[in-house]
Design a protein around this motif. Sequence first.
Motif, short mmCIF file in Angstrom:
data_model
loop_
_atom_site.label_atom_id
_atom_site.label_comp_id
_atom_site.label_asym_id
_atom_site.label_seq_id
_atom_site.Cartn_x
_atom_site.Cartn_y
_atom_site.Cartn_z
N ARG A 3 -1.50 -107.27 -13.61
CA ARG A 3 -2.79 -106.14 -13.61
C ARG A 3 -2.58 -104.82 -14.07
O ARG A 3 -3.36 -104.43 -14.69
N VAL A 6 -2.37 -104.92 -17.89
CA VAL A 6 -3.88 -104.83 -18.40
C VAL A 6 -4.49 -103.51 -18.34
O VAL A 6 -5.14 -103.02 -19.34
N LEU A 7 -4.41 -103.12 -16.93
CA LEU A 7 -4.94 -101.62 -17.00
C LEU A 7 -4.41 -100.68 -17.94
O LEU A 7 -5.38 -99.91 -18.50
N GLY A 10 -5.83 -101.43 -21.19
CA GLY A 10 -7.34 -101.30 -21.32
C GLY A 10 -7.59 -99.63 -21.60
O GLY A 10 -8.38 -99.15 -22.36
N ILE A 14 -9.36 -97.43 -24.57
CA ILE A 14 -10.55 -96.56 -24.54
C ILE A 14 -10.19 -95.16 -25.41
O ILE A 14 -10.83 -94.85 -26.10
N ILE A 17 -10.52 -95.84 -29.01
CA ILE A 17 -11.83 -95.87 -29.27
C ILE A 17 -12.20 -94.40 -29.55
O ILE A 17 -12.93 -93.84 -30.58
N LEU B 253 -18.66 -99.50 -25.51
CA LEU B 253 -17.57 -100.17 -25.81
C LEU B 253 -16.50 -99.84 -24.52
O LEU B 253 -16.08 -100.72 -23.97
N ILE B 254 -16.57 -98.41 -24.36
CA ILE B 254 -15.65 -97.99 -23.30
C ILE B 254 -16.26 -98.52 -22.01
O ILE B 254 -15.46 -99.08 -21.11
N ILE B 257 -14.92 -102.02 -21.40
CA ILE B 257 -13.70 -102.02 -21.09
C ILE B 257 -13.47 -101.83 -19.66
O ILE B 257 -12.84 -102.34 -18.85
N LEU B 258 -14.08 -100.77 -19.18
CA LEU B 258 -13.93 -100.15 -17.94
C LEU B 258 -14.54 -101.40 -16.71
O LEU B 258 -13.98 -101.69 -15.86
N LEU B 261 -11.80 -103.83 -16.54
CA LEU B 261 -10.73 -103.44 -15.61
C LEU B 261 -10.89 -103.29 -14.27
O LEU B 261 -10.24 -103.92 -13.32
N TYR B 264 -11.15 -106.88 -13.12
CA TYR B 264 -9.93 -107.76 -13.09
C TYR B 264 -8.93 -107.07 -12.30
O TYR B 264 -8.37 -107.53 -11.37
#
Lengths: 123, 639
Positions: A3, A6-7, A10, A14, A17, B253-254, B257-258, B261, B264
């Motif tokens: 986890r 993954v965080l 992620g 961001i 992006i 998109l952000i 993803i948030l 997150l 999960y």
Amino acid sequence: MTRIIVLIIGLAIIGFILWWFFGKHEVAQTTATVNDDNQSVDVEVNGGYSPEVITLKKGVPAVLNFTRKDASSCLDRVVFSDFGINQELPQNEKQAIKIDTTKAGEYQWACGMDMFHGKLIIK
Amino acid sequence: MTITKRFWIALIFSLPMLVGMILIPFGIHLPGGTVTQFIFTTIVMAVAARPFIQSAWASFKKHHSNMDTLVAIGTATAYIYSIYAMFTNQSVFFESAAFVVTFVLLGQVFEERMRNNASNAIEKLVDLQAKEAEVMRDGQLVKIPLEEVVTGDLIRVKPGQKIAVDGVITEGGSTIDESMVTGESMPVAKNVGDKVIGSTINSNGTFMFKAEKVGKDTMLSQIVELVKKAQNSHAPIQNLTDKVSEIFVPAVLILSILTFLVWYVFLGATVAQALIFGVSVVVIACPCALGLATPTALMVGTGRGAKMGILIKNGEVLEEVNDVKTVVFDKTGTITKGKPEVTDIVGAEDVLSIASAMEESSEHPLAQAILDKAKEKSVAKFDVTQFKAIEGKGVSAKVNGQTAFVGNDKLLNDVEIKPEMKDQMIQLQNEAKTVVFVGLDNQIIGLIAIQDAPKETSKEAIATLKARGLKTVMLTGDNERVAKAIADEVGIDSVIADVLPSDKADHVKALQENGKVAFVGDGINDAPALTMADVGIAMGSGTDIAIESGGIVLMKNDLRDVAKALELSRKTFNRIKLNLFWAFVYNVLGIPVAAGLFFTLGLTLSPELAGLAMAFSSLSVVTSSVLLNKAKITTAATA
């Protein structure tokens, strides 16, 4: 553990992006070449416009040739609101758009949904 | 491949999965199970969804993003995760990807149709043109295509035929249906010397006319050009959406993803559950609805106006109309018919002769009335020399060796008038008649009363505007008493009289201190006032100057169209606001729901439903714009 990995991934995405879409990136620019009192620029429409910034010479009749390669209906029209032009762009067909270059200035153009933009500079 | 074809392919391969889903509760499973789903979805993704992915990738490379980015990322995520799940024997959601693609394409099919619908109105106007004309060439009438008609050609028009170009009748006469240009449904009688407009329909007579304007110069072409510009103009309200659309897709998109997150990592959901929430967020967000809100309504609104003979120049005008508090009218030709007639002549015999001799070379509308009267009475003619205009007062010249002058009451500062004549003047002015003074050697020798009656429709038009809470003002160069009499007759609130033509703009400016002002004029001598006003409404005639200086151009000479134009602008602008509001609210509410914010309340959205919502959000905006064609435009005072 997974986890946390993954965080981190992620958050990294961001960050990417933000950098990719909002960072400073060069846009394709073109200045029209003048031939026999005419100037023309070919514009490819594929996920946006290339070139995105076009410089035209004032007073010389100009033609922009738009060719849409993109299948997206977002880009199926090109609108020059200052000139009253709203041209349909059938896919893979070259569409000539005449621009009145008598007035110098900066003009925006956009797709039919106002999502993609390009800039025309007449000087 | 067209959008319609892609939609059908997506539908055909999604349907079995939909049927399969419905049948699960009955214990019936799709043959082949997951593998069948995988095959069908792969076909949908490869054929129907591929253009989304291509477009998304092309714009990604240019640091751009659009709606396709969202659809591509959403469906690809669901698809790729499902492949992984299939091989690891976890639950898959292939059908989500396939359904989203189908729904989005369905929305686009409708939307494309609607958008064409919205933009077609003006192209239909061009189709109204005649295709050929019967033209006099070398003494013979020959049929030639419209493109070959040149100015100066003599053209014959038979009953029922369309008039090819703009011109003047040289022979014969008829009644003509001009509704396609002016919106006026009553046919108009025309005779030798009258102007005819190209594309209008001749009803019963045969006549010849001389072509004056052809091709791009005809009134119809100019209208089409103007409306095209209006339809594609940028409304200031769009600046907001421009800013939003720039950051919209990356922001979504952000957010997605948030969402993933949070579900999960922090709430301990499974990868699949968290992914569904993430995908729903991407799929439900719809930047197109925002982008389409303004242009489609603008297009329909201005197009509809054109059909009614009301040309709204651009989106900016449309917005300004909303805040208009005061409507200022020019008097002559706007409230009145603009065809003044001499009603009374007071004083010596030769008053009319002197006046008509002096007005011979004047362009003033009142001069024409005097000349007409002189012609009617066939009065003696005098020779005039040293003609000169006295700015804002009148004209002077030498007639038979004496200095004569004709003008308005501002002349009274310079010359004398007998008391009994002054009484007559007041009497006439109270009857809403304009008094012209005729003088010889510093002495007023006579009065000519001229009346320009209000149009029959003016009173009703003013009442409608007042019922809408607008203040009405009349601005005129005429005398205070005359102006007041007319104002009382039609019901105008206040009058500003004795205004020099060059001062009209200043008065408009002064009125602007109490809020936005619309100025209604015929564009002949009030172009500066039309330009100065927040909204310039140019009436009738469709002269080049009027079209140039007015923000709204009325093709008909009917004051009721002012109310209609204001109403239409207001309705269109309100529709834009409604569209934008809906588009914003849709996104602002939809995204949190899709993200599972209301999970505890049992309110969630699967990606399929999110896709359906997205498809119909932009469709609903376009539909709402097209419905503007059906909105009621009333002119009744009770509205």
